[in-house]
Design a protein around this motif. Structure first.
Motif, PDB file in Angstrom:
ATOM      1  N   GLN A   1      -4.347 -31.307  -8.470  1.00  0.00           N
ATOM      2  CA  GLN A   1      -3.820 -31.628  -7.145  1.00  0.00           C
ATOM      3  C   GLN A   1      -4.669 -30.923  -6.107  1.00  0.00           C
ATOM      4  OE1 GLN A   1      -0.092 -29.895  -5.277  1.00  0.00           O
ATOM      5  NE2 GLN A   1       0.698 -31.794  -6.148  1.00  0.00           N
ATOM      6  N   THR A   2      -5.200 -31.677  -5.144  1.00  0.00           N
ATOM      7  CA  THR A   2      -6.091 -31.131  -4.122  1.00  0.00           C
ATOM      8  C   THR A   2      -5.562 -31.472  -2.739  1.00  0.00           C
ATOM      9  OG1 THR A   2      -7.991 -31.440  -5.592  1.00  0.00           O
ATOM     10  CG2 THR A   2      -8.459 -31.070  -3.260  1.00  0.00           C
ATOM     11  N   CYS A   3      -5.523 -30.482  -1.848  1.00  0.00           N
ATOM     12  CA  CYS A   3      -5.118 -30.715  -0.464  1.00  0.00           C
ATOM     13  C   CYS A   3      -6.326 -31.222   0.307  1.00  0.00           C
ATOM     14  CB  CYS A   3      -4.572 -29.430   0.154  1.00  0.00           C
ATOM     15  SG  CYS A   3      -3.971 -29.638   1.848  1.00  0.00           S
ATOM     16  N   ILE A   4      -6.206 -32.420   0.879  1.00  0.00           N
ATOM     17  CA  ILE A   4      -7.318 -33.029   1.599  1.00  0.00           C
ATOM     18  C   ILE A   4      -7.273 -32.702   3.087  1.00  0.00           C
ATOM     19  CG2 ILE A   4      -8.424 -35.225   2.187  1.00  0.00           C
ATOM     20  CD1 ILE A   4      -7.278 -36.362  -0.402  1.00  0.00           C
ATOM     21  N   ALA A   5      -6.105 -32.794   3.688  1.00  0.00           N
ATOM     22  CA  ALA A   5      -5.930 -32.511   5.113  1.00  0.00           C
ATOM     23  C   ALA A   5      -4.664 -31.703   5.303  1.00  0.00           C
ATOM     24  CB  ALA A   5      -5.872 -33.801   5.929  1.00  0.00           C
ATOM     25  N   SER A   6      -4.741 -30.645   6.106  1.00  0.00           N
ATOM     26  CA  SER A   6      -3.624 -29.724   6.272  1.00  0.00           C
ATOM     27  C   SER A   6      -3.210 -29.627   7.725  1.00  0.00           C
ATOM     28  CB  SER A   6      -4.032 -28.331   5.763  1.00  0.00           C
ATOM     29  OG  SER A   6      -3.066 -27.375   6.100  1.00  0.00           O
ATOM     30  N   SER A   7      -1.908 -29.481   7.950  1.00  0.00           N
ATOM     31  CA  SER A   7      -1.411 -29.290   9.317  1.00  0.00           C
ATOM     32  C   SER A   7      -1.042 -27.830   9.568  1.00  0.00           C
ATOM     33  CB  SER A   7      -0.208 -30.191   9.589  1.00  0.00           C
ATOM     34  OG  SER A   7       0.838 -29.922   8.679  1.00  0.00           O
ATOM     35  N   ASP A   8      -0.478 -27.151   8.537  1.00  0.00           N
ATOM     36  CA  ASP A   8      -0.098 -25.738   8.639  1.00  0.00           C
ATOM     37  C   ASP A   8       0.614 -25.420   9.949  1.00  0.00           C
ATOM     38  OD1 ASP A   8      -0.917 -24.882   6.164  1.00  0.00           O
ATOM     39  OD2 ASP A   8      -2.955 -24.500   6.821  1.00  0.00           O
ATOM     40  N   ALA A   9       1.533 -26.273  10.350  1.00  0.00           N
ATOM     41  CA  ALA A   9       2.221 -26.097  11.622  1.00  0.00           C
ATOM     42  C   ALA A   9       3.334 -25.068  11.512  1.00  0.00           C
ATOM     43  CB  ALA A   9       2.792 -27.437  12.087  1.00  0.00           C
ATOM     44  N   SER A  55      -2.000 -33.752   3.323  1.00  0.00           N
ATOM     45  CA  SER A  55      -2.525 -34.895   2.601  1.00  0.00           C
ATOM     46  C   SER A  55      -3.080 -34.420   1.263  1.00  0.00           C
ATOM     47  CB  SER A  55      -3.637 -35.581   3.414  1.00  0.00           C
ATOM     48  OG  SER A  55      -4.153 -36.694   2.712  1.00  0.00           O
ATOM     49  N   TYR A  56      -2.672 -35.083   0.172  1.00  0.00           N
ATOM     50  CA  TYR A  56      -3.037 -34.641  -1.172  1.00  0.00           C
ATOM     51  C   TYR A  56      -3.735 -35.761  -1.948  1.00  0.00           C
ATOM     52  CZ  TYR A  56       0.412 -30.946  -0.307  1.00  0.00           C
ATOM     53  OH  TYR A  56       1.117 -29.897   0.231  1.00  0.00           O
ATOM     54  N   ARG A  57      -4.585 -35.343  -2.879  1.00  0.00           N
ATOM     55  CA  ARG A  57      -5.116 -36.235  -3.923  1.00  0.00           C
ATOM     56  C   ARG A  57      -4.713 -35.633  -5.253  1.00  0.00           C
ATOM     57  NH1 ARG A  57     -10.915 -39.043  -4.089  1.00  0.00           N
ATOM     58  NH2 ARG A  57      -9.631 -40.512  -2.887  1.00  0.00           N
ATOM     59  N   GLU A  58      -4.056 -36.443  -6.097  1.00  0.00           N
ATOM     60  CA  GLU A  58      -3.504 -35.921  -7.341  1.00  0.00           C
ATOM     61  C   GLU A  58      -3.749 -36.892  -8.488  1.00  0.00           C
ATOM     62  OE1 GLU A  58       0.815 -34.184  -8.963  1.00  0.00           O
ATOM     63  OE2 GLU A  58       0.614 -34.975  -6.927  1.00  0.00           O
ATOM     64  N   THR A  59      -4.122 -36.344  -9.636  1.00  0.00           N
ATOM     65  CA  THR A  59      -4.237 -37.148 -10.847  1.00  0.00           C
ATOM     66  C   THR A  59      -2.965 -36.955 -11.658  1.00  0.00           C
ATOM     67  OG1 THR A  59      -5.388 -35.337 -11.981  1.00  0.00           O
ATOM     68  CG2 THR A  59      -6.742 -37.015 -10.925  1.00  0.00           C
ATOM     69  N   LEU A  60      -2.434 -38.062 -12.184  1.00  0.00           N
ATOM     70  CA  LEU A  60      -1.129 -38.030 -12.829  1.00  0.00           C
ATOM     71  C   LEU A  60      -1.189 -38.570 -14.255  1.00  0.00           C
ATOM     72  CD1 LEU A  60       1.009 -39.452  -9.881  1.00  0.00           C
ATOM     73  CD2 LEU A  60       0.775 -37.059 -10.527  1.00  0.00           C
ATOM     74  N   ARG A  61      -0.419 -37.933 -15.114  1.00  0.00           N
ATOM     75  CA  ARG A  61      -0.216 -38.419 -16.473  1.00  0.00           C
ATOM     76  C   ARG A  61       1.025 -39.308 -16.503  1.00  0.00           C
ATOM     77  NH1 ARG A  61      -2.382 -33.353 -16.800  1.00  0.00           N
ATOM     78  NH2 ARG A  61      -3.959 -32.994 -18.415  1.00  0.00           N
ATOM     79  N   SER A 158      -4.063 -39.136  13.759  1.00  0.00           N
ATOM     80  CA  SER A 158      -4.169 -38.006  12.835  1.00  0.00           C
ATOM     81  C   SER A 158      -4.626 -38.459  11.455  1.00  0.00           C
ATOM     82  CB  SER A 158      -2.814 -37.296  12.723  1.00  0.00           C
ATOM     83  OG  SER A 158      -2.811 -36.379  11.643  1.00  0.00           O
ATOM     84  N   ALA A 159      -5.275 -37.526  10.727  1.00  0.00           N
ATOM     85  CA  ALA A 159      -5.678 -37.796   9.346  1.00  0.00           C
ATOM     86  C   ALA A 159      -4.460 -37.952   8.445  1.00  0.00           C
ATOM     87  CB  ALA A 159      -6.569 -36.669   8.831  1.00  0.00           C
ATOM     88  N   LEU A 160      -3.292 -37.508   8.900  1.00  0.00           N
ATOM     89  CA  LEU A 160      -2.069 -37.605   8.115  1.00  0.00           C
ATOM     90  C   LEU A 160      -1.295 -38.894   8.370  1.00  0.00           C
ATOM     91  CD1 LEU A 160      -0.760 -33.936   8.539  1.00  0.00           C
ATOM     92  CD2 LEU A 160      -2.128 -34.870   6.671  1.00  0.00           C
ATOM     93  N   TRP A 161      -1.789 -39.706   9.289  1.00  0.00           N
ATOM     94  CA  TRP A 161      -1.081 -40.925   9.651  1.00  0.00           C
ATOM     95  C   TRP A 161      -1.456 -42.066   8.708  1.00  0.00           C
ATOM     96  CZ3 TRP A 161       2.696 -43.151  12.272  1.00  0.00           C
ATOM     97  CH2 TRP A 161       2.628 -44.517  12.544  1.00  0.00           C
ATOM     98  N   SER A 162      -0.484 -42.832   8.286  1.00  0.00           N
ATOM     99  CA  SER A 162      -0.733 -44.000   7.448  1.00  0.00           C
ATOM    100  C   SER A 162       0.436 -44.956   7.550  1.00  0.00           C
ATOM    101  CB  SER A 162      -0.937 -43.597   5.988  1.00  0.00           C
ATOM    102  OG  SER A 162      -1.033 -44.751   5.163  1.00  0.00           O
ATOM    103  N   THR A 163       0.125 -46.241   7.468  1.00  0.00           N
ATOM    104  CA  THR A 163       1.173 -47.267   7.432  1.00  0.00           C
ATOM    105  C   THR A 163       1.116 -48.043   6.120  1.00  0.00           C
ATOM    106  OG1 THR A 163      -0.274 -48.901   8.501  1.00  0.00           O
ATOM    107  CG2 THR A 163       1.101 -47.535   9.936  1.00  0.00           C
ATOM    108  N   GLU A 164       0.307 -47.583   5.157  1.00  0.00           N
ATOM    109  CA  GLU A 164       0.108 -48.361   3.934  1.00  0.00           C
ATOM    110  C   GLU A 164       1.356 -48.437   3.069  1.00  0.00           C
ATOM    111  OE1 GLU A 164      -2.907 -48.669   0.110  1.00  0.00           O
ATOM    112  OE2 GLU A 164      -3.522 -47.699   1.962  1.00  0.00           O
TER     113      GLU A 164
END
Length: 230
Positions: A1-9, A55-61, A158-164
Motif C-alpha cells: 500500500q503506497t500513499c500517492i497524494a496526501s492532505s495531512d489536514a 490517495s492510495y495505490r494498493e495491491t490486493l489478494r 485537487s489530486a484527491l478529486w475524482s468522479t470515477e
C-alpha cells in the motif's frame, strides 16, 4: 500500500478551540495551531490510520469470492482498478462491473475476484488433483483510491478529486465527534492538565485526571473509540 497524494489536514481550527475556551484573544493562536496539529496526528495514531483524505495505490489478494477488501476506509472514490499489479499489461475493470461499499471498504463484483494461488502437485495417490498452497495467495488486483475524511472539502482541481467511482461531494465529510475529540485533546494540552491527578486549594483537595484511566477518563479517547482499527 503506497500513499500517492496526501492532505495531512488539521482536524479542527483555532476558531473552534477558542469557542470552547470562551475566548477571542489572538495572542495564543500560534500555540493553539501547533497543539491542533499535534492533536490531529495523535487522533490518527490512536485510531490506527490516517483520518484526513489520502490517495492510495494498493495491491490486493483475492480468494475467489465476490468481495474484495480495501485496506483504508472510508473510501471516497476508486480512481482505477486493474487485473494486474503492473498497469503496463493490465486490463482496467469497468466501474459498472462492481459496487463500492465506502464505509466498509468493500468492492463487490458478481463475477467474483479471481483467486491466484500456486498449487502443490498431488502425490501418486488418491486424490490425483493438485491442492492449493495455503497462505501463498499472490497479489493480482491493483486499485487506486482515495480514502479518509475532509474537513473543508476537496476542490475539483485537487489530486484527491475524482468522479470515477464514489462520491462527488466537495463538502465536509469529517464526523463531528472526531473533531470534538481533537478539540478536547487540544484544550487538555493547552491547559496543561493532561495527567493531573490531584489539586489542592486550601483545605480542599480534588482528585481527577486521565492518567491510566483509559477511555472512561479521557473524553477524546472515548469519542474516537468507535473509529479505532484493530
Amino acid at each position: 500500500q503506497t500513499c500517492i497524494a496526501s492532505s495531512d489536514a488539521d482536524l479542527t481550527t483555532t476558531g473552534q478551540v477558542k469557542s470552547m475556551l470562551g475566548t477571542t484573544l489572538t495572542s495564543d493562536d500560534a500555540q493553539l495551531s501547533t497543539l491542533i496539529r499535534r492533536a490531529s496526528r495523535w487522533a490518527e495514531q490512536y485510531v490506527g490510520e490516517s483520518l484526513s483524505a489520502q490517495s492510495y495505490r494498493e495491491t490486493l489478494r483475492s480468494y475467489g469470492s465476490r468481495r474484495l477488501a480495501i485496506g483504508r476506509r472510508p473510501v471516497r472514490a476508486v480512481t482505477g482498478l486493474f487485473d494486474s499489479t503492473s498497469t503496463a499489461d493490465a486490463t482496467r475493470i469497468l466501474t459498472s462491473e462492481y459496487r463500492l461499499e465506502p464505509e466498509a471498504g468493500f468492492l463487490d463484483r458478481d463475477a467474483g475476484w479471481t483467486w491466484r494461488v500456486p498449487y502443490v502437485p498431488a502425490p501418486f495417490a488418491v486424490p490425483l488433483s493438485d491442492s492449493p498452497w495455503a497462505g501463498q495467495e499472490r497479489p493480482l488486483w491493483l486499485v487506486d483510491y482515495v480514502a479518509g475524511y475532509t474537513y473543508t472539502g476537496i476542490d475539483t482541481g485537487s489530486a484527491l478529486w475524482s468522479t470515477e467511482k464514489g462520491t462527488t461531494s466537495t463538502g465536509r465529510t469529517l464526523p463531528e465527534d472526531i473533531e470534538a475529540a481533537v478539540v478536547a485533546k487540544t484544550i487538555s494540552w493547552y491547559q496543561g492538565d493532561e495527567n493531573v491527578v490531584a489539586r489542592s486549594v486550601g483545605d480542599l483537595r480534588i482528585q481527577y485526571g486521565t492518567f491510566g484511566g483509559g477511555e472512561a477518563a479521557d473524553p477524546a479517547r472515548a469519542l474516537l473509540g468507535p473509529y479505532r482499527r484493530f
